[in-house]
Design a protein around this motif. Sequence first.
Motif, PDB file in Angstrom:
ATOM      1  N   SER A  45      -9.661   0.248  -9.171  1.00 33.81           N
ATOM      2  CA  SER A  45      -9.842   0.670  -7.748  1.00 33.81           C
ATOM      3  C   SER A  45      -9.335   2.316  -7.206  1.00 33.81           C
ATOM      4  O   SER A  45      -9.962   3.007  -6.755  1.00 33.81           O
ATOM      5  CB  SER A  45      -9.089  -0.025  -6.707  1.00 33.81           C
ATOM      6  OG  SER A  45      -9.402  -1.394  -6.873  1.00 33.81           O
ATOM      7  N   ARG A  85     -11.636   4.472  -9.219  1.00 34.72           N
ATOM      8  CA  ARG A  85     -12.868   4.823  -8.382  1.00 34.72           C
ATOM      9  C   ARG A  85     -12.725   5.639  -6.694  1.00 34.72           C
ATOM     10  O   ARG A  85     -13.585   6.319  -6.653  1.00 34.72           O
ATOM     11  CB  ARG A  85     -13.480   3.256  -7.822  1.00 34.72           C
ATOM     12  CG  ARG A  85     -14.133   2.171  -8.743  1.00 34.72           C
ATOM     13  CD  ARG A  85     -15.687   2.897  -8.679  1.00 34.72           C
ATOM     14  NE  ARG A  85     -16.507   2.557  -9.804  1.00 34.72           N
ATOM     15  CZ  ARG A  85     -17.508   1.880  -9.622  1.00 34.72           C
ATOM     16  NH1 ARG A  85     -18.070   1.764  -8.620  1.00 34.72           N
ATOM     17  NH2 ARG A  85     -18.303   1.686 -10.657  1.00 34.72           N
ATOM     18  N   GLU A 125     -12.397   8.988  -7.826  1.00 32.17           N
ATOM     19  CA  GLU A 125     -13.680   9.742  -8.209  1.00 32.17           C
ATOM     20  C   GLU A 125     -14.745   9.902  -6.890  1.00 32.17           C
ATOM     21  O   GLU A 125     -15.312  11.169  -6.887  1.00 32.17           O
ATOM     22  CB  GLU A 125     -14.478   8.594  -8.930  1.00 32.17           C
ATOM     23  CG  GLU A 125     -15.770   9.170  -9.947  1.00 32.17           C
ATOM     24  CD  GLU A 125     -16.537   8.206 -10.113  1.00 32.17           C
ATOM     25  OE1 GLU A 125     -16.169   7.234 -10.973  1.00 32.17           O
ATOM     26  OE2 GLU A 125     -17.918   8.070 -10.183  1.00 32.17           O
ATOM     27  N   LEU A 126     -14.725   8.951  -5.902  1.00 33.39           N
ATOM     28  CA  LEU A 126     -15.419   9.257  -4.897  1.00 33.39           C
ATOM     29  C   LEU A 126     -14.751  10.539  -3.943  1.00 33.39           C
ATOM     30  O   LEU A 126     -15.557  11.527  -3.397  1.00 33.39           O
ATOM     31  CB  LEU A 126     -15.246   8.313  -3.727  1.00 33.39           C
ATOM     32  CG  LEU A 126     -15.749   6.772  -4.006  1.00 33.39           C
ATOM     33  CD1 LEU A 126     -15.595   5.999  -2.895  1.00 33.39           C
ATOM     34  CD2 LEU A 126     -17.407   7.159  -4.076  1.00 33.39           C
ATOM     35  N   ASP A 159     -22.407   2.035  -4.112  1.00 36.63           N
ATOM     36  CA  ASP A 159     -22.469   1.883  -5.693  1.00 36.63           C
ATOM     37  C   ASP A 159     -21.001   1.421  -6.043  1.00 36.63           C
ATOM     38  O   ASP A 159     -20.946   0.774  -7.061  1.00 36.63           O
ATOM     39  CB  ASP A 159     -22.868   3.291  -6.197  1.00 36.63           C
ATOM     40  CG  ASP A 159     -24.288   3.679  -5.802  1.00 36.63           C
ATOM     41  OD1 ASP A 159     -24.896   2.661  -5.584  1.00 36.63           O
ATOM     42  OD2 ASP A 159     -24.885   4.776  -6.427  1.00 36.63           O
ATOM     43  N   ALA A 160     -19.920   1.823  -5.307  1.00 38.55           N
ATOM     44  CA  ALA A 160     -18.532   1.472  -5.736  1.00 38.55           C
ATOM     45  C   ALA A 160     -18.590   0.047  -5.898  1.00 38.55           C
ATOM     46  O   ALA A 160     -17.609  -0.372  -6.611  1.00 38.55           O
ATOM     47  CB  ALA A 160     -17.768   2.205  -4.774  1.00 38.55           C
ATOM     48  N   TYR A 161     -19.254  -0.802  -5.179  1.00 34.39           N
ATOM     49  CA  TYR A 161     -19.149  -2.270  -4.947  1.00 34.39           C
ATOM     50  C   TYR A 161     -20.207  -2.891  -5.835  1.00 34.39           C
ATOM     51  O   TYR A 161     -20.405  -4.042  -5.566  1.00 34.39           O
ATOM     52  CB  TYR A 161     -19.299  -2.633  -3.518  1.00 34.39           C
ATOM     53  CG  TYR A 161     -17.976  -2.415  -2.862  1.00 34.39           C
ATOM     54  CD1 TYR A 161     -16.853  -3.207  -2.552  1.00 34.39           C
ATOM     55  CD2 TYR A 161     -17.754  -1.000  -2.208  1.00 34.39           C
ATOM     56  CE1 TYR A 161     -15.686  -3.000  -1.698  1.00 34.39           C
ATOM     57  CE2 TYR A 161     -16.650  -0.879  -1.525  1.00 34.39           C
ATOM     58  CZ  TYR A 161     -15.668  -1.899  -1.262  1.00 34.39           C
ATOM     59  OH  TYR A 161     -14.535  -1.558  -0.669  1.00 34.39           O
ATOM     60  N   GLU A 202     -17.390  -3.812 -12.495  1.00 39.43           N
ATOM     61  CA  GLU A 202     -16.084  -3.338 -11.805  1.00 39.43           C
ATOM     62  C   GLU A 202     -15.903  -4.274 -10.801  1.00 39.43           C
ATOM     63  O   GLU A 202     -14.989  -5.169 -10.423  1.00 39.43           O
ATOM     64  CB  GLU A 202     -15.569  -2.075 -11.630  1.00 39.43           C
ATOM     65  CG  GLU A 202     -15.178  -1.362 -12.934  1.00 39.43           C
ATOM     66  CD  GLU A 202     -15.744   0.226 -12.745  1.00 39.43           C
ATOM     67  OE1 GLU A 202     -15.935   0.818 -11.723  1.00 39.43           O
ATOM     68  OE2 GLU A 202     -15.029   0.823 -13.872  1.00 39.43           O
ATOM     69  N   ALA A 207      -9.660   2.115   0.768  1.00 39.53           N
ATOM     70  CA  ALA A 207     -11.214   2.075   0.922  1.00 39.53           C
ATOM     71  C   ALA A 207     -11.435   2.422   2.278  1.00 39.53           C
ATOM     72  O   ALA A 207     -12.446   3.560   2.406  1.00 39.53           O
ATOM     73  CB  ALA A 207     -11.783   0.784   0.228  1.00 39.53           C
TER      74      ALA A 207
END
Lengths: 220, 220
Positions: free
Chosen positions: A90, A93, A96-97, A120-122, A126, A158
């Motif tokens: 996480s 991710r 990266e975002l 896209d992250a969800y 992963e 998040a």
Amino acid sequence: MYILLRVGRGSEGDRIELETAAPGREPRQDRSRATRRRLLEAAVECLSEVGFSGATVGAVARRAGVSRGAAQHHFPTREDLLTAALLHMSENRLAELRRRAADLPDGGARTGAVVEMLIDAYTGPEFSAALQLWAAAASDPGLRSHVIPLEEHVGREAHRAAVELLGADETVPGVREAVQATLDLARGLGLASLLTDDERRRRRVVGQWTRMLHQALTTH
Amino acid sequence: MYILLRVGRGSEGDRIELETAAPGREPRQDRSRATRRRLLEAAVECLSEVGFSGATVGAVARRAGVSRGAAQHHFPTREDLLTAALLHMSENRLAELRRRAADLPDGGARTGAVVEMLIDAYTGPEFSAALQLWAAAASDPGLRSHVIPLEEHVGREAHRAAVELLGADETVPGVREAVQATLDLARGLGLASLLTDDERRRRRVVGQWTRMLHQALTTH
């Protein structure tokens, strides 16, 4: 050749470890970090591919090319290993975002781009790994006590990232909930895409949601 | 006392079964239906409480108070039993939604009431059972081939019910996707409430979602 001397105080008295390292080889601390990272990545892959029941410390160690003992040195229990893996994943991710956010447009196009990135992250392996851990925790109280704080932490991070990326003003009534709904929607779409690739449907839903969210963020 | 004669043609020739039934006892067909229903309900409970790995035909039969043989007569495989259980549960949920719809208000208050009902349908032990099956199917191709058609069927039926209950006009651009987003959001909120009771947060998100959805359904 270098000789590294490491002097430690163990349960059976002082001990001295000798380590030889050729020039150019990673120093011990870097190697330890690399081993840890390999274990975390292998754990995410295992969870995603074979589910919780197959993601044992032994199986993860084998996949990472690490001895079981070394794996247990880093992560004493399976719960430690799997929750650390999800946290690591996480954090990567989200980092990266934030890196990608620098290239985002401003204004209306930004909302759409950020929503796409969050959705896209969800999806993908992963998200599937996280889902396996959630599902297992639902019927395992010991695991649940590890997963709940992880989920709360990741949820908060998040949300914070989403507010930042969207440039949302949470003092406006409804904005906080609209951002939250975006993350809940992302989780729901991730679940829907777990077994079948429903990317076309997802893109249409995301397009409509973007219009609704943009209005909620800008109309007040 | 009644004596029921059942004449069947089996693989080893004709056979005759004798069954005795006292007056007031359920006839055979009703009993068979009741057994089937008990098995389906026990399967949902098992999945939700002990997960896929614990929801074997034997465990479900024990919980239902039915012999293993009788369970296998109704459901030859575990996949048959578990997918039938989820289908049965979804059909019950949708039928209940439609029954309750008769009492719903019209206008703006209707959207809120329907969204609440849809969101509630994706929480609790029944959603948890579905999630266990989805998670297991993700890493089990044999199970996946059973679960995908089930998921598609249930998804279509849920969408149809949502459109009907909301009185949504899907010929208006964006309305279909807004209804879909409501169901995806419901799934995401269900996932968030799997491990912790986050009802307060959920109510706030649902309130905001209702306002956004109502606008999407009525502004064109």
